[in-house]
Scaffold this motif. Structure first.
Motif, PDB file in Angstrom:
ATOM      1  N   GLN A   1      23.471  43.901 -30.375  1.00  0.00           N
ATOM      2  CA  GLN A   1      24.100  45.116 -30.909  1.00  0.00           C
ATOM      3  C   GLN A   1      24.326  45.008 -32.418  1.00  0.00           C
ATOM      4  O   GLN A   1      24.145  45.981 -33.152  1.00  0.00           O
TER       5      GLN A   1
ATOM      6  N   GLU B   1      21.784  46.477 -20.680  1.00  0.00           N
ATOM      7  CA  GLU B   1      22.741  46.499 -21.786  1.00  0.00           C
ATOM      8  C   GLU B   1      22.382  45.465 -22.848  1.00  0.00           C
ATOM      9  O   GLU B   1      21.915  44.368 -22.533  1.00  0.00           O
TER      10      GLU B   1
ATOM     11  N   GLU C   1      17.949  52.031 -25.518  1.00  0.00           N
ATOM     12  CA  GLU C   1      17.527  53.377 -25.918  1.00  0.00           C
ATOM     13  C   GLU C   1      18.196  53.770 -27.239  1.00  0.00           C
ATOM     14  O   GLU C   1      17.638  54.551 -28.018  1.00  0.00           O
ATOM     15  N   ASP C   2      19.399  53.226 -27.502  1.00  0.00           N
ATOM     16  CA  ASP C   2      20.173  53.614 -28.689  1.00  0.00           C
ATOM     17  C   ASP C   2      19.590  53.080 -29.998  1.00  0.00           C
ATOM     18  O   ASP C   2      20.013  53.515 -31.073  1.00  0.00           O
ATOM     19  N   PHE C   3      18.657  52.140 -29.920  1.00  0.00           N
ATOM     20  CA  PHE C   3      18.127  51.520 -31.141  1.00  0.00           C
ATOM     21  C   PHE C   3      16.899  52.236 -31.710  1.00  0.00           C
ATOM     22  O   PHE C   3      16.419  51.872 -32.782  1.00  0.00           O
ATOM     23  N   GLY C   4      16.352  53.184 -30.976  1.00  0.00           N
ATOM     24  CA  GLY C   4      15.189  53.913 -31.474  1.00  0.00           C
ATOM     25  C   GLY C   4      13.866  53.193 -31.270  1.00  0.00           C
ATOM     26  O   GLY C   4      12.897  53.447 -32.001  1.00  0.00           O
TER      27      GLY C   4
ATOM     28  N   VAL D   1      26.190  49.480 -25.000  1.00  0.00           N
ATOM     29  CA  VAL D   1      25.062  49.952 -25.805  1.00  0.00           C
ATOM     30  C   VAL D   1      23.775  49.628 -25.063  1.00  0.00           C
ATOM     31  O   VAL D   1      23.548  48.487 -24.656  1.00  0.00           O
ATOM     32  N   THR D   2      22.905  50.613 -24.882  1.00  0.00           N
ATOM     33  CA  THR D   2      21.621  50.395 -24.223  1.00  0.00           C
ATOM     34  C   THR D   2      20.533  50.295 -25.289  1.00  0.00           C
ATOM     35  O   THR D   2      20.732  50.653 -26.455  1.00  0.00           O
TER      36      THR D   2
END
Length: 455
Positions: A31, A25, A6-9, A3-4
């Motif tokens: 995460q 990461e 960027e995935d959290f908004g 999970v990067t």
């Protein structure tokens, strides 16, 4: 699947700051914790040090606040020690570098005048130790009505250090409507009690089971008879060609830390070693941490209280010169190595009077620490009489803790000596009677009768 961030908004300012810090990461605690924190939920996070928990709560806070607004704090982070508070402040500044958020760190050891002046200019995030926070609040420089997020970091350590009264006072002066975040390396009855008073329907996040050492840390244990042999073992390990890039040596007391520091100072000089304990001035402590962090020195000698906030990613080795009496501190200590996905070595020296604590630590971490034989080249000194007496006395105290009816070797010896003194006094008062009582036949009969009574 990795999970990067960027995935959290997160917005572009935060993502740029994360990239500048070299993070790609997200760690397991990040995460699991970032999404519910971003959603405004109360969160209780259980994760050992070195897992990235500071970023797990600080990034969502920065995202929520976005930019400077008003004069009063909107986020508050409370930490047990000044070193940890300074480390959290540094992380907050690193992640908010592309915003105009105002961050102030409050801690003791320095006069509060400058800290008060900074708050009076306007503040968005305050990072503080409990005592200094209440001092500045009672002096009228902190307004709490705009507070949106309240974080207690390393709550287990705050309990151990006796900060519960200050925490309760802080809870009395902050708004009831707020988001609460609690992070701890261990889960105990005290933490459960605190969470029930502090959190509203919390989401519990466990990166690993409570009090589990990081998987990247290789643990070793040496059984040593005395302090001098501990010094000899430390010298042996430092003389080995294996790559000790950065080393933290943990000691139980500031006196032990000072003794180990003086030994290492004679061996390596000031360019290689620094010491960190509560008896050192605040500027000295900050300079020691910065010198270690910036690779100016290779070895840092520290006590547990002073060590909080040593967030250095490339510590290759931790040596526990003394076994910690507070069992949870073992997890915190060895968590100073093996950080940020890197591997590390944690070596513990255990004297006879410390085996009790090792058993308790192994029960806490739910695993046995591998025991290695002392290297043949380590000179094993004979234990001095006084040190051996102190060890035996401590072992007796430990046995008494587990079994209150245990009297101990010292008690038996004392009772025997008292009996001898009593017999000597009686003999002096009535020599003829004492002679009759000490006849071989009568004495043997008395001993036989005593044996019969004992079963």
């Amino acid at each position: 699947m990795s999970v990067t961030f960027e995935d959290f908004g997160f917005n572009r300012q935060i993502l740029n700051a994360i990239a500048d810090a070299g993070y790609t990461e997200a760690t397991p605690i990040q995460q699991k914790a970032i999404p519910p924190i971003m959603n405004g939920q109360d969160v209780m996070g259980i994760a050992q040090t070195g897992t990235g928990k500071t970023a797990a709560y600080m990034l969502p806070i920065i995202m929520k606040l976005k930019y400077a607004q008003g004069n009063d704090m909107r986020a508050l982070v409370v930490a047990p020690t000044r070193e940890l508070a300074l480390q959290i402040e540094e992380n907050a500044r690193e992640f908010s570098k592309y915003t105009d958020l105002r961050i102030v760190c409050l801690y003791g050891g320095l006069g509060p005048k400058t800290q008060k002046e900074l708050i009076d200019k306007g503040v968005d995030i305050i990072v503080a130790t409990p005592g200094r926070l209440m001092d500045v609040y009672l002096a009228g420089h902190i307004v709490t009505k705009m507070l949106q997020v309240f974080v207690l970091d390393e709550a287990d350590k705050m309990m151990d250090m006796g900060f519960m009264p200050q925490i309760n006072r802080i809870l009395e002066v902050v708004p009831r409507k707020r988001q609460n975040l609690l992070f701890s390396a261990t889960m105990s009855d005290k933490i459960n009690e605190l969470s029930s008073n502090f959190l509203e329907f919390p989401t519990t996040i466990e990166a690993t089971p409570p009090a589990t050492p990081a998987q990247t840390v290789n643990q070793r244990l040496y059984m040593v008879p005395n302090v001098k042999t501990k010094i000899n073992t430390l010298k042996y390990l430092l003389d080995q060609p294996e790559d000790i890039k950065k080393l933290i040596v943990f000691c139980k007391t500031r006196y032990a830390a000072e003794d180990v520091y003086k030994f290492l100072l004679r061996k390596f000089g000031e360019k290689e070693v620094r010491v960190l304990h509560a008896n050192k001035g605040q500027n000295t402590r900050i300079n020691s941490i910065n010198a270690f962090k910036n690779d100016e020195v290779k070895i840092l000698v520290a006590t547990d209280v002073a060590s909080r906030g040593i967030d250095v990613s490339d510590v290759s080795h931790v040596i526990n010169f003394d076994v910690p009496v507070v069992y949870e501190d073992y997890v915190h200590r060895i968590g100073r190595t093996g950080r940020a996905f890197q591997s590390g070595e944690a070596i513990t020296f255990c004297a006879p009077n410390e085996e009790y604590y090792i058993r308790k630590i192994e029960k806490l971490i739910r695993q046995q620490i591998p025991v290695l034989s002392l290297p043949a080249d380590v000179y094993v000194d004979e234990t001095p009489y006084q040190e051996r007496q102190d060890q035996n006395r401590e072992i007796d105290d430990q046995k008494r803790k587990d079994d209150p009816t245990f009297k101990g070797a010292f008690h038996e010896k004392k009772t025997m000596n008292q009996r001898k003194k009593f017999d000597a006094g009686r003999a002096k008062a009535d020599p003829a009677k004492a002679a009759r009582n000490n006849r071989p036949g009568k004495k043997a009969a008395a001993q036989k009768e005593n044996r019969r009574r004992r079963g």
